[in-house]
Design an enzyme around this catalytic site. Structure first.
Site, PDB file in Angstrom:
ATOM      1  N   GLU A 187       8.739  64.681  95.508  1.00 34.35           N
ATOM      2  CA  GLU A 187       7.665  64.987  96.461  1.00 34.35           C
ATOM      3  C   GLU A 187       6.347  65.248  95.738  1.00 34.35           C
ATOM      4  O   GLU A 187       5.285  64.776  96.142  1.00 34.35           O
ATOM      5  CB  GLU A 187       8.013  66.243  97.286  1.00 34.35           C
ATOM      6  CG  GLU A 187       9.207  66.093  98.184  1.00 34.35           C
ATOM      7  CD  GLU A 187      10.534  66.458  97.513  1.00 34.35           C
ATOM      8  OE1 GLU A 187      10.691  66.201  96.304  1.00 34.35           O
ATOM      9  OE2 GLU A 187      11.403  66.996  98.209  1.00 34.35           O
ATOM     10  N   GLU A 215      12.958  63.427  85.458  1.00 36.10           N
ATOM     11  CA  GLU A 215      13.570  64.534  84.718  1.00 36.10           C
ATOM     12  C   GLU A 215      13.220  64.463  83.242  1.00 36.10           C
ATOM     13  O   GLU A 215      12.642  63.481  82.760  1.00 36.10           O
ATOM     14  CB  GLU A 215      15.092  64.513  84.941  1.00 36.10           C
ATOM     15  CG  GLU A 215      15.434  64.737  86.410  1.00 36.10           C
ATOM     16  CD  GLU A 215      16.924  64.852  86.681  1.00 36.10           C
ATOM     17  OE1 GLU A 215      17.738  64.549  85.790  1.00 36.10           O
ATOM     18  OE2 GLU A 215      17.263  65.259  87.814  1.00 36.10           O
TER      19      GLU A 215
HETATM   20  N1  THU Z   1      14.684  67.160  93.497  1.00 32.04           N
HETATM   21  C1  THU Z   1      13.659  66.466  94.071  1.00 32.04           C
HETATM   22  O1  THU Z   1      13.108  65.532  93.471  1.00 32.04           O
HETATM   23  N2  THU Z   1      13.282  66.828  95.309  1.00 32.04           N
HETATM   24  C2  THU Z   1      13.879  67.789  96.072  1.00 32.04           C
HETATM   25  O2  THU Z   1      13.476  68.019  97.195  1.00 32.04           O
HETATM   26  C3  THU Z   1      14.995  68.554  95.518  1.00 32.04           C
HETATM   27  C4  THU Z   1      15.364  68.271  94.116  1.00 32.04           C
HETATM   28  C5  THU Z   1      15.131  66.744  92.168  1.00 32.04           C
HETATM   29  C6  THU Z   1      14.911  67.705  91.038  1.00 32.04           C
HETATM   30  C7  THU Z   1      15.978  67.259  90.062  1.00 32.04           C
HETATM   31  O3  THU Z   1      15.496  66.163  89.314  1.00 32.04           O
HETATM   32  C8  THU Z   1      17.098  66.768  90.941  1.00 32.04           C
HETATM   33  O4  THU Z   1      16.534  66.527  92.208  1.00 32.04           O
HETATM   34  C9  THU Z   1      18.262  67.722  91.088  1.00 32.04           C
HETATM   35  O5  THU Z   1      17.841  68.974  91.493  1.00 32.04           O
END
Ligand code: THU
Length: 155
Positions: free
Chosen positions: A74, A63
């Site tokens: 992913e 993030e």
């Molecule tokens: N996120 C992922 O890394 N993969 C997913 O399949 C869904 C969401 C992350 C994005 C963000 O950092 C956090 O999860 C909350 O949405």
């Protein structure tokens, strides 16, 4: 008029029902979630891809204070694998997420942007990617990215 019905199969599995490769992929995804950088959502996602030669590449969500600059687990995993091993196809993708120190009961599914990237990866390599979505209550096994993104953009 002609109608077409699209359908796909999801296997709902328990951890002990996973074969060796899938179990390893899920373990690696769980491990990867520990190194996620998610100070804003506190939702730590881990992904692992198993390549056709058995190599495993991990990813996790990264993030950023400028929210859209971050990236999902992913895509970190798939882009890393494509960057380091550009000639290897991805055979398996596993995803696991934890929040508050606990893995989610329900499996989480890839967001739309990740599905788009996964779709192009699958089309490029001309071989389906087996997907395992981990939850403590159940694991979902989906046989191809095409099932998650039917009618993907192509020209
Ligand atoms: N996120 C992922 O890394 N993969 C997913 O399949 C869904 C969401 C992350 C994005 C963000 O950092 C956090 O999860 C909350 O949405």
């Amino acid at each position: 008029m002609e109608n077409k019905i699209y359908s796909f199969e999801i296997e709902i599995l328990k951890e002990e029902e996973l074969d060796i490769d899938a179990r390893k992929a899920v373990e690696e995804a769980k491990k990867a979630s520990q190194n996620s950088y998610a100070p804003y959502s506190k939702f730590q996602v881990g992904a692992a891809v198993v390549l056709n030669d058995g190599k495993i590449v991990q990813g996790n969500n990264q993030e950023n204070i400028a929210y859209p600059s971050g990236l999902c687990a992913e895509r970190v995993a798939v882009f890393s694998a494509n960057a380091i091993y550009p000639k290897s196809a991805i055979r398996i993708l596993a995803i696991a997420a934890q929040t508050g120190g606990k893995f989610t009961e329900k499996p989480i599914t890839p967001c739309g942007s990740c599905r788009q990237v996964l779709s192009e990866t699958e089309i490029r390599q001309k071989a389906p990617i087996e997907i395992y979505l981990y939850g403590t209550k159940e694991i979902l096994h989906i046989h191809s990215v095409a099932d998650l993104l039917p009618l993907a953009f192509d020209f």
